[in-house]
Every structure is written in structure tokens, then in C-alpha cells.
Write a protein that holds these residues in place. Structure first.
Motif, mmCIF file in Angstrom:
data_model
loop_
_atom_site.group_PDB
_atom_site.id
_atom_site.type_symbol
_atom_site.label_atom_id
_atom_site.label_comp_id
_atom_site.label_asym_id
_atom_site.label_seq_id
_atom_site.Cartn_x
_atom_site.Cartn_y
_atom_site.Cartn_z
ATOM 1 N N ASN A 49 117.176 130.813 65.684
ATOM 2 C CA ASN A 49 118.206 130.666 66.713
ATOM 3 C C ASN A 49 119.047 129.412 66.502
ATOM 4 O OD1 ASN A 49 117.933 132.942 68.591
ATOM 5 N ND2 ASN A 49 115.869 132.151 68.938
ATOM 6 N N ALA A 50 118.427 128.346 65.969
ATOM 7 C CA ALA A 50 119.189 127.134 65.675
ATOM 8 C C ALA A 50 120.219 127.410 64.581
ATOM 9 C CB ALA A 50 118.245 126.013 65.244
ATOM 10 N N ILE A 51 119.824 128.181 63.589
ATOM 11 C CA ILE A 51 120.766 128.558 62.525
ATOM 12 C C ILE A 51 121.847 129.473 63.085
ATOM 13 C CG2 ILE A 51 120.961 129.881 60.374
ATOM 14 C CD1 ILE A 51 118.174 128.749 59.657
ATOM 15 N N ASP A 52 121.444 130.387 63.961
ATOM 16 C CA ASP A 52 122.416 131.198 64.697
ATOM 17 C C ASP A 52 123.453 130.310 65.376
ATOM 18 O OD1 ASP A 52 121.878 133.801 64.243
ATOM 19 O OD2 ASP A 52 120.808 134.172 66.109
ATOM 20 N N SER A 53 122.929 129.268 66.038
ATOM 21 C CA SER A 53 123.788 128.377 66.790
ATOM 22 C C SER A 53 124.783 127.669 65.879
ATOM 23 C CB SER A 53 122.924 127.348 67.533
ATOM 24 O OG SER A 53 123.706 126.452 68.262
ATOM 25 N N ALA A 54 124.290 127.156 64.758
ATOM 26 C CA ALA A 54 125.163 126.438 63.828
ATOM 27 C C ALA A 54 126.224 127.351 63.224
ATOM 28 C CB ALA A 54 124.330 125.800 62.726
ATOM 29 N N SER A 55 125.886 128.624 63.045
ATOM 30 C CA SER A 55 126.832 129.550 62.411
ATOM 31 C C SER A 55 127.971 129.953 63.340
ATOM 32 C CB SER A 55 126.093 130.803 61.927
ATOM 33 O OG SER A 55 125.627 131.579 63.010
ATOM 34 N N SER A 56 127.846 129.647 64.630
ATOM 35 C CA SER A 56 128.911 130.012 65.572
ATOM 36 C C SER A 56 130.200 129.251 65.294
ATOM 37 C CB SER A 56 128.462 129.735 67.009
ATOM 38 O OG SER A 56 127.354 130.515 67.358
ATOM 39 N N LEU A 57 130.070 127.987 64.857
ATOM 40 C CA LEU A 57 131.266 127.174 64.638
ATOM 41 C C LEU A 57 132.071 127.615 63.416
ATOM 42 C CD1 LEU A 57 129.949 123.633 65.639
ATOM 43 C CD2 LEU A 57 131.245 125.273 67.008
ATOM 44 N N PRO A 58 131.446 127.824 62.239
ATOM 45 C CA PRO A 58 132.246 128.327 61.117
ATOM 46 C C PRO A 58 132.802 129.725 61.350
ATOM 47 C CG PRO A 58 129.914 128.200 60.525
ATOM 48 C CD PRO A 58 130.074 127.471 61.808
ATOM 49 N N SER A 59 132.202 130.486 62.272
ATOM 50 C CA SER A 59 132.728 131.827 62.544
ATOM 51 C C SER A 59 134.124 131.752 63.131
ATOM 52 C CB SER A 59 131.791 132.594 63.489
ATOM 53 O OG SER A 59 131.790 132.031 64.783
ATOM 54 N N ALA A 60 134.421 130.672 63.880
ATOM 55 C CA ALA A 60 135.781 130.488 64.398
ATOM 56 C C ALA A 60 136.759 130.267 63.256
ATOM 57 C CB ALA A 60 135.823 129.309 65.367
ATOM 58 N N TYR A 61 136.320 129.503 62.239
ATOM 59 C CA TYR A 61 137.177 129.261 61.067
ATOM 60 C C TYR A 61 137.428 130.566 60.319
ATOM 61 C CZ TYR A 61 138.540 127.702 56.412
ATOM 62 O OH TYR A 61 139.195 127.534 55.215
ATOM 63 N N LEU A 62 136.379 131.365 60.159
ATOM 64 C CA LEU A 62 136.538 132.649 59.467
ATOM 65 C C LEU A 62 137.484 133.571 60.227
ATOM 66 C CD1 LEU A 62 132.871 133.414 58.320
ATOM 67 C CD2 LEU A 62 134.799 132.658 56.906
ATOM 68 N N ALA A 63 137.361 133.578 61.561
ATOM 69 C CA ALA A 63 138.233 134.438 62.365
ATOM 70 C C ALA A 63 139.695 134.033 62.203
ATOM 71 C CB ALA A 63 137.830 134.367 63.834
ATOM 72 N N LYS A 64 139.938 132.732 62.041
ATOM 73 C CA LYS A 64 141.315 132.260 61.896
ATOM 74 C C LYS A 64 141.814 132.342 60.454
ATOM 75 C CE LYS A 64 142.582 129.351 65.734
ATOM 76 N NZ LYS A 64 143.137 128.051 66.158
ATOM 77 N N THR A 65 140.908 132.420 59.503
ATOM 78 C CA THR A 65 141.295 132.467 58.099
ATOM 79 C C THR A 65 141.411 133.902 57.594
ATOM 80 O OG1 THR A 65 140.145 130.374 57.712
ATOM 81 C CG2 THR A 65 140.721 131.681 55.773
ATOM 82 N N LEU A 66 140.388 134.693 57.854
ATOM 83 C CA LEU A 66 140.354 136.073 57.364
ATOM 84 C C LEU A 66 140.965 137.063 58.353
ATOM 85 C CD1 LEU A 66 136.684 136.126 56.007
ATOM 86 C CD2 LEU A 66 138.772 135.673 54.714
ATOM 87 N N GLY A 67 140.931 136.706 59.634
ATOM 88 C CA GLY A 67 141.244 137.668 60.678
ATOM 89 C C GLY A 67 139.937 138.148 61.277
ATOM 90 N N PRO A 68 139.906 138.485 62.562
ATOM 91 C CA PRO A 68 138.629 138.813 63.214
ATOM 92 C C PRO A 68 137.916 140.033 62.636
ATOM 93 C CG PRO A 68 140.495 139.322 64.646
ATOM 94 C CD PRO A 68 141.041 138.534 63.493
ATOM 95 N N THR A 69 138.663 141.067 62.253
ATOM 96 C CA THR A 69 138.001 142.272 61.749
ATOM 97 C C THR A 69 137.315 142.004 60.418
ATOM 98 O OG1 THR A 69 139.769 143.559 62.792
ATOM 99 C CG2 THR A 69 138.314 144.723 61.281
ATOM 100 N N ARG A 70 138.011 141.373 59.496
ATOM 101 C CA ARG A 70 137.410 141.052 58.195
ATOM 102 C C ARG A 70 136.244 140.083 58.359
ATOM 103 N NH1 ARG A 70 142.536 142.448 57.147
ATOM 104 N NH2 ARG A 70 142.966 143.591 55.207
ATOM 105 N N ALA A 71 136.390 139.123 59.253
ATOM 106 C CA ALA A 71 135.298 138.177 59.486
ATOM 107 C C ALA A 71 134.048 138.898 59.982
ATOM 108 C CB ALA A 71 135.727 137.122 60.500
ATOM 109 N N MET A 72 134.216 139.901 60.842
ATOM 110 C CA MET A 72 133.078 140.661 61.346
ATOM 111 C C MET A 72 132.393 141.444 60.234
ATOM 112 S SD MET A 72 134.792 142.027 64.904
ATOM 113 C CE MET A 72 133.449 143.130 65.317
ATOM 114 N N VAL A 73 133.181 142.163 59.448
ATOM 115 C CA VAL A 73 132.617 143.016 58.399
ATOM 116 C C VAL A 73 131.944 142.186 57.311
ATOM 117 C CG1 VAL A 73 133.179 144.656 56.570
ATOM 118 C CG2 VAL A 73 134.217 144.901 58.825
#
Length: 454
Positions: A309-333
Motif C-alpha cells: 500500500n505504501a508503494i501504491d501511495s507513492a505511485s499516485s504522484l507520478p500517475s498525475a505526470y503520466l496523465a498529463k504527458t501521455l493522456g489519461p487513456t494511454r496512462a491507464m492502459v
């Protein structure tokens, strides 16, 4: 750094909602570690444990529908206050009762999570409130912090649960059933803390309060036109839209805008398939699998799930970068697909180190789709529909998740629990394929919407 700027710019209500999700997920992390084992200590069979989980999710689906559909009329703050009180009552019942039906009713009303994460209506209300309070340009970062606090809470709850059980059992020499009940007592204390936090929310959270509209207008229009797409996009398939409108009308959901009616069915198919797979191997069964397969102590389990869960928590922040870089759909897939593969591989791992490493890799990528999903939904859907749409999506996901646990209980009873990992992974990979086919083309427009200067 835009992440820190968004944090500083967040309102008091947004920060209270971060605290709220932290406390709620801490309570879910607590009970997730002991729910299956607690029922087993009451001599409930694996099949009936699976039935318990399924019925809990069915009840949560009904409550979620009723509360989220009417949350804007009742008041978002009042719904969240009621939720904290329900959690308190549920924890108190689990602390003293051993009756299967009584526990089931308490689990439904108090939203005891058999999956270790959100199953009730309160996530929908919080997400809609955050979107309402946050301009588009800050949403990926604000939702990333929301995910960070959620998974951090789950991590701390898991660790506290494991340490509490082992301390009560080994040091105080309580039997395991009493130890599990002690965990539910902690759950009631957290519910009281959450209740206190919810009392400080302001009227800004309510959909009728529109002072933030002028801020949102800097990045997108408000009300129905605040969705990503205009009418020309929706006319691509007029026949399908008419069919959807008729279907929603039959379901009593015709109050949604045309944009929501057009895109919501596609979202539901994808998210329900994903959630159905997750229902075959929810976190409570993963805990049970590791306990039975590798004979880990309660502290060992708590520590393992603290780290995941701690790793889950840390991964939340770079996910925002991915959503803004790749776009939300590509970031999800691009994050969900590897996560599903790691999860499948656990089923063929006979070594604890290998299995726990795969679980950690799975958790490192599994929640990186949460922020992009929130961005996708809140970018496409009109602001006036957000509470209802979020509620419908979460209700549908919970309903789909109801299918799996009863079958998983049967698999566990016949020593085939590993099959749940396979079903989970296959469903998620299929959902990713459908997501890419239907929504890759929206990423460009969403990225353009987020690029508006502050």
C-alpha cells in the motif's frame, strides 16, 4: 513544480477531503487484514465467506445508488457525515456480535470493505466535490494527492492491524477471535475521527455553490458545456445515442445530459469488466491466500501489505505526470496491463519471495490508473452530472464486483484459489483493450484542455 503549486493552491475543503479519504482507507486497511480470518474464526466456511462478501457488495450497491443519486439534493456534506456514523455503528457491531446475519447487515450499512478499498457511495461524493472545487489545470495533481492519502491510509491501517493482532495474541494471550474484535474497535475510533473532520466542511462542497466557476472558466466552460466534447462529437453515432437515451429513461436516469448519456454506457462496460475481474480476487482473499500458502504471521502479513500500500501511495504522484504527458487513456492502459500480468504470475509462484515481489510490482502499477480515470471522467462529463455519473460508475463497479467472491469461496474450499488471480488478470487485460479502442482519441483534446496557462 506544478505538483507543489497545486498542493498550495488547494482549498481547505479539498484538504479536509484528503484527510477524510486517509481515515476511511486506514479503516478499510485495518478490517481487510482480518475480515476473512475473523469469519473463519467463527467457523464460517470458505463458501459462506464468499457469499458474505458477495451479499455485502450487493447491499453496498443498493445503498450507493440511493445515496449518490440523491447526494446533491440531500447535501454532500450530510451524506459524508452520515457515512462516518454508519462506519461507527458497523465497527461496534463487529466488536461484539458473532451472528452471521447481524454481521452481514452491519457490513452493508457500515460499508465494511471486503476488497480493502472503496465499495460505498462516499468516494463518488468526495470525487465530485473535489472536481467541483478544482479547476481543470490542477485536477491531475489534486486527484494524485487524493490517491496518495488514500493508499497511505490503507498502508498504515494494514500495519496497525497486523501489529495489533500479534500483540494481543502473543503478549496479552488473547484468543485470535478477541484479537480480531480489537481491530474492529480501532475501526470505530477512526470512524469518530472521520465524523469530526466532516463537520468542518463548508458549503463550497455543494453543487449549488458556484463561486469556483470563475476559476474553472479559465480552463473550460461551466455547466453542461464544461465537458470536453461538443455536440458535433456526439453526433458521430446518433442512433446509438437515441438508444442510450431510451435505455436511461427506462432506468429513471434521463436527468443526465446528452454528453453523459452518450459516453456513460461505454465507460460502464469497461469499468465493470475491470471490476468484475477484481471481484474474483479482492484484497481480503489475497491476504487469505498468502496466509494459507506461505503460513505468514499477522505481523508479517501486515508488514507485507503495508509495503504494497505504501508503494501504491507513492505511485499516485507520478500517475498525475503520466496523465498529463501521455493522456489519461494511454496512462491507464500502459500501467494496468503490466499490473495484470504481474498479478497472473502470482498464481504460478510457489516461493514466498517471488510471490511477494510480484505482488509489490502489481501494486506499484495497479493504482497508477486511478488518477487518469478520474481525469478522464471529470474532463468528459459536464460538471452538473459529476456526482451522479461518479455514483453510477462506482455503483456499477461494485455490482460487477459482486459476481466473483462467491465463486472464489468455492475455489478456496477446493484448494484452487490461485485460479482467481488468472481470472482477475484476463478481465483487466480485456478491459484495457476496450478502453484503448474507445477512448485513445480523446487524449489529445484532454491534454489541450489541461495545457491552459494558470
Amino acid at each position: 513544480m506544478h505538483l507543489l503549486f497545486s498542493f498550495r493552491e488547494s482549498s481547505k475543503d479539498v484538504r479536509l477531503l484528503w484527510i477524510s479519504v486517509f481515515l476511511r482507507m486506514a479503516s478499510f486497511g485495518l478490517t481487510n487484514q482480518v475480515l476473512t480470518l475473523f469469519l473463519k474464526s467463527l467457523d464460517v466456511s470458505e463458501t459462506n465467506i464468499g457469499l458474505f462478501m458477495t451479499l455485502t457488495l450487493v447491499g453496498d450497491t443498493i445503498i450507493s445508488y440511493l445515496l449518490t443519486w440523491h447526494a446533491d439534493k440531500i447535501g454532500r456534506r450530510l451524506v459524508m457525515i452520515i457515512g462516518a456514523l454508519m462506519m461507527f455503528v458497523s465497527g461496534a457491531v463487529f466488536s461484539v456480535s458473532s451472528h452471521f446475519v447481524v454481521l452481514l447487515i452491519a457490513a452493508i450499512l457500515g460499508v465494511i470493505s471486503p476488497s480493502g478499498d472503496e465499495t460505498g457511495p462516499f468516494k463518488s461524493v468526495e470525487e465530485a466535490s473535489i472536481a467541483h472545487l478544482t479547476p481543470h489545470v490542477h485536477r491531475p495533481e489534486v486527484f494524485a494527492f487524493y490517491g496518495l492519502f488514500a493508499t497511505a491510509g490503507a498502508a498504515i491501517g494494514s500495519l496497525i492491524s497486523g501489529v495489533t493482532v500479534d500483540y494481543c495474541h502473543l503478549q496479552l494471550e488473547w484468543d485470535l477471535n478477541q484479537c480480531y474484535r480489537a481491530v474492529f474497535m480501532v475501526y470505530t475510533i477512526i470512524a469518530l475521527l472521520k465524523f469530526g473532520v466532516m463537520l468542518f466542511l463548508s458549503v463550497n462542497c455543494e453543487v449549488q455553490f458556484n463561486s469556483n466557476d470563475s476559476i474553472n472558466s479559465a480552463s473550460a466552460p461551466t455547466t453542461e458545456t464544461s465537458s470536453l466534447l461538443d455536440d458535433s462529437d456526439i453526433q458521430e453515432d446518433l442512433t446509438q445515442e437515441v438508444h442510450n437515451e431510451n435505455t436511461f429513461g427506462l432506468l429513471g436516469l434521463s436527468g443526465l445530459s446528452s454528453t453523459a448519456r452518450f459516453y456513460l454506457p461505454k465507460f460502464l462496460v469497461i469499468f465493470m469488466l475491470d471490476s468484475m475481474g477484481y471481484g474474483f480476487m479482492p484484497s481480503a482473499w489475497v491476504v487469505y491466500y498468502f496466509k494459507m500458502a506461505f503460513a505468514i504471521s499477522a505481523t508479517g502479513l501486515g508488514t507485507l501489505f503495508f509495503f504494497t500500500n505504501a508503494i501504491d501511495s507513492a505511485s499516485s504522484l507520478p500517475s498525475a505526470y503520466l496523465a498529463k504527458t501521455l493522456g489519461p487513456t494511454r496512462a491507464m492502459v500502459f500501467t494496468q496491463a503490466p499490473s495484470a500480468v504481474f498479478f497472473i504470475l502470482i498464481s504460478i509462484s510457489s516461493n514466498y519471495i517471488v510471490a511477494s515481489t510480484l505482488l509489490i510490482l502489481h501494486c506499484a502499477t495497479s493504482t497508477m490508473d486511478v488518477v487518469p480515470r478520474q481525469v478522464l471522467l471529470t474532463s468528459v462529463m459536464p460538471s452538473t452530472d459529476l456526482t451522479k455519473v461518479m455514483g453510477i460508475v462506482n455503483v456499477a463497479k461494485t455490482f460487477a464486483r459482486c459476481i466473483g467472491p462467491v465463486f472464489t469461496g468455492k475455489l478456496a474450499e477446493h484448494n484452487h484459489l490461485y485460479v482467481g488471480f488468472l481470472i482477475n488478470g484476463i478481465c483487466i487485460l480485456t478491459a484495457d483493450l476496450l478502453l484503448g479502442i474507445n477512448f485513445f482519441h480523446l487524449d489529445k483534446d484532454i491534454l489541450r484542455k489541461q495545457s491552459v496557462l494558470i
